[in-house]
Write an enzyme that holds these catalytic residues in place. Structure first.
Site, PDB file in Angstrom:
ATOM      1  N   ARG A   1      -2.492  -5.893  -8.491  1.00  0.00           N
ATOM      2  CA  ARG A   1      -1.479  -6.940  -8.364  1.00  0.00           C
ATOM      3  C   ARG A   1      -1.680  -7.949  -9.482  1.00  0.00           C
ATOM      4  O   ARG A   1      -1.463  -7.646 -10.634  1.00  0.00           O
ATOM      5  CB  ARG A   1      -1.574  -7.600  -6.978  1.00  0.00           C
ATOM      6  CG  ARG A   1      -0.990  -6.752  -5.868  1.00  0.00           C
ATOM      7  CD  ARG A   1      -1.500  -7.172  -4.529  1.00  0.00           C
ATOM      8  NE  ARG A   1      -2.941  -7.001  -4.461  1.00  0.00           N
ATOM      9  CZ  ARG A   1      -3.681  -7.191  -3.370  1.00  0.00           C
ATOM     10  NH1 ARG A   1      -3.120  -7.605  -2.277  1.00  0.00           N
ATOM     11  NH2 ARG A   1      -4.976  -6.966  -3.389  1.00  0.00           N
TER      12      ARG A   1
ATOM     13  N   LYS B   1     -17.149  -6.996   5.959  1.00  0.00           N
ATOM     14  CA  LYS B   1     -15.864  -7.716   6.043  1.00  0.00           C
ATOM     15  C   LYS B   1     -15.479  -7.816   7.507  1.00  0.00           C
ATOM     16  O   LYS B   1     -15.634  -6.853   8.252  1.00  0.00           O
ATOM     17  CB  LYS B   1     -14.769  -6.927   5.323  1.00  0.00           C
ATOM     18  CG  LYS B   1     -14.524  -7.352   3.887  1.00  0.00           C
ATOM     19  CD  LYS B   1     -13.206  -6.750   3.411  1.00  0.00           C
ATOM     20  CE  LYS B   1     -12.973  -6.986   1.927  1.00  0.00           C
ATOM     21  NZ  LYS B   1     -11.725  -6.366   1.481  1.00  0.00           N
TER      22      LYS B   1
ATOM     23  N   SER C   1      -2.786  -7.767   2.839  1.00  0.00           N
ATOM     24  CA  SER C   1      -3.030  -7.684   4.283  1.00  0.00           C
ATOM     25  C   SER C   1      -3.389  -9.070   4.830  1.00  0.00           C
ATOM     26  O   SER C   1      -2.968  -9.431   5.931  1.00  0.00           O
ATOM     27  CB  SER C   1      -4.171  -6.707   4.576  1.00  0.00           C
ATOM     28  OG  SER C   1      -3.855  -5.428   4.105  1.00  0.00           O
TER      29      SER C   1
ATOM     30  N   HIS D   1       0.846  -1.208   0.000  1.00  0.00           N
ATOM     31  CA  HIS D   1       0.000   0.000   0.000  1.00  0.00           C
ATOM     32  C   HIS D   1       0.879   1.255   0.000  1.00  0.00           C
ATOM     33  O   HIS D   1       0.619   2.207  -0.736  1.00  0.00           O
ATOM     34  CB  HIS D   1      -0.851   0.062   1.270  1.00  0.00           C
ATOM     35  CG  HIS D   1      -1.924  -0.977   1.383  1.00  0.00           C
ATOM     36  ND1 HIS D   1      -2.042  -1.813   2.461  1.00  0.00           N
ATOM     37  CD2 HIS D   1      -2.947  -1.305   0.556  1.00  0.00           C
ATOM     38  CE1 HIS D   1      -3.097  -2.599   2.310  1.00  0.00           C
ATOM     39  NE2 HIS D   1      -3.660  -2.321   1.151  1.00  0.00           N
TER      40      HIS D   1
HETATM   41  P1  ADP Z   1      -9.852  -3.458  -0.481  1.00  0.00           P
HETATM   42  O1  ADP Z   1     -10.554  -4.290   0.563  1.00  0.00           O
HETATM   43  O2  ADP Z   1     -10.619  -2.228  -0.865  1.00  0.00           O
HETATM   44  O3  ADP Z   1      -9.362  -4.228  -1.665  1.00  0.00           O
HETATM   45  P2  ADP Z   1      -7.108  -3.329   0.433  1.00  0.00           P
HETATM   46  O4  ADP Z   1      -6.606  -2.654   1.664  1.00  0.00           O
HETATM   47  O5  ADP Z   1      -6.967  -4.809   0.375  1.00  0.00           O
HETATM   48  O6  ADP Z   1      -8.611  -2.868   0.301  1.00  0.00           O
HETATM   49  O7  ADP Z   1      -6.424  -2.713  -0.848  1.00  0.00           O
HETATM   50  C1  ADP Z   1      -6.522  -1.355  -1.166  1.00  0.00           C
HETATM   51  C2  ADP Z   1      -5.878  -1.114  -2.523  1.00  0.00           C
HETATM   52  O8  ADP Z   1      -4.480  -1.368  -2.446  1.00  0.00           O
HETATM   53  C3  ADP Z   1      -6.407  -2.015  -3.627  1.00  0.00           C
HETATM   54  O9  ADP Z   1      -6.456  -1.283  -4.825  1.00  0.00           O
HETATM   55  C4  ADP Z   1      -5.384  -3.106  -3.712  1.00  0.00           C
HETATM   56  O10 ADP Z   1      -5.353  -3.708  -4.992  1.00  0.00           O
HETATM   57  C5  ADP Z   1      -4.120  -2.310  -3.438  1.00  0.00           C
HETATM   58  N1  ADP Z   1      -3.037  -3.154  -2.927  1.00  0.00           N
HETATM   59  C6  ADP Z   1      -3.033  -3.925  -1.846  1.00  0.00           C
HETATM   60  N2  ADP Z   1      -1.845  -4.572  -1.696  1.00  0.00           N
HETATM   61  C7  ADP Z   1      -1.073  -4.181  -2.752  1.00  0.00           C
HETATM   62  C8  ADP Z   1       0.232  -4.506  -3.206  1.00  0.00           C
HETATM   63  N3  ADP Z   1       0.987  -5.377  -2.560  1.00  0.00           N
HETATM   64  N4  ADP Z   1       0.689  -3.911  -4.329  1.00  0.00           N
HETATM   65  C9  ADP Z   1      -0.110  -3.039  -4.998  1.00  0.00           C
HETATM   66  N5  ADP Z   1      -1.353  -2.708  -4.645  1.00  0.00           N
HETATM   67  C10 ADP Z   1      -1.843  -3.254  -3.538  1.00  0.00           C
END
Ligand code: ADP
Length: 160
Positions: free
Chosen positions: A92, A43, A130, A19
């Site tokens: 990703r 969630k 995460s 992130h």
């Molecule tokens: P959500 O539940 O909205 O998907 P996340 O916290 O899992 O929330 O992810 C928020 C954003 O960050 C999303 O666009 C996700 O694809 C991106 N993201 C999460 N981890 C990575 C990573 N390792 N590399 C690039 N983007 C990421």
């Protein structure tokens, strides 16, 4: 030029180096990035919205270009209320694509002046999520490569 503001929404349960990479790279294109925590009633999150905000603030440090907030109500309304023009998301694997595509189409149907902009993950964070971090932490595995130190501590507290 106008102040270009992007909202980077997500669960951030907890924030990872993946992130942080997207947020920092977003700042090459946008003047301000608002990191916005979605409460996600449907969630099961490990951390409360307040805890997630606290960890993000600690992780981004004092940078006037980054704001941290909680999303109240519908994302697109939130983005508009902040005077932002863009939703910033990370991509990703191919597995992210379908969901992100649907979300971006939906948001653009609701508000056609707000664009979703995607940044491809950096190679080293392509596998990082995460959920994976929580799983490793719950099994007492090493997570120092994946999350900032403050987040490591918070995870250790949760799983102690
Ligand atoms: P959500 O539940 O909205 O998907 P996340 O916290 O899992 O929330 O992810 C928020 C954003 O960050 C999303 O666009 C996700 O694809 C991106 N993201 C999460 N981890 C990575 C990573 N390792 N590399 C690039 N983007 C990421």
């Amino acid at each position: 030029m106008n102040n270009r503001i992007a909202v980077c929404p997500g669960s951030f349960d907890p924030i990872t180096n993946g992130h942080l990479d997207i947020i920092q790279r977003g700042l090459k294109t946008f003047d301000t990035v608002i990191v916005a925590v979605a409460k996600n009633a449907n969630k099961n999150s490990l951390f409360s919205a307040e805890e997630r905000v606290e960890m993000i603030k600690e992780a981004v440090g004092h940078d006037p270009r980054i704001q941290v907030d909680v999303i109240e109500g519908l994302l697109i309304n939130y983005v508009e209320s902040k005077g932002a023009q863009v939703i910033l998301r990370g991509l990703r694997a191919v597995s992210d694509f379908e969901y992100e595509f649907q979300l971006a189409q939906l948001n653009r149907t609701i508000h056609d002046q707000i664009e979703t902009v995607f940044l491809m993950t950096s190679l080293r964070y392509g596998y990082l999520s995460s959920s994976i971090v929580k799983e490793i932490a719950s099994l007492n595995g090493p997570i120092d490569e994946f999350v900032p130190e403050f987040v490591q501590k918070k995870l250790a507290e949760k799983f102690s």
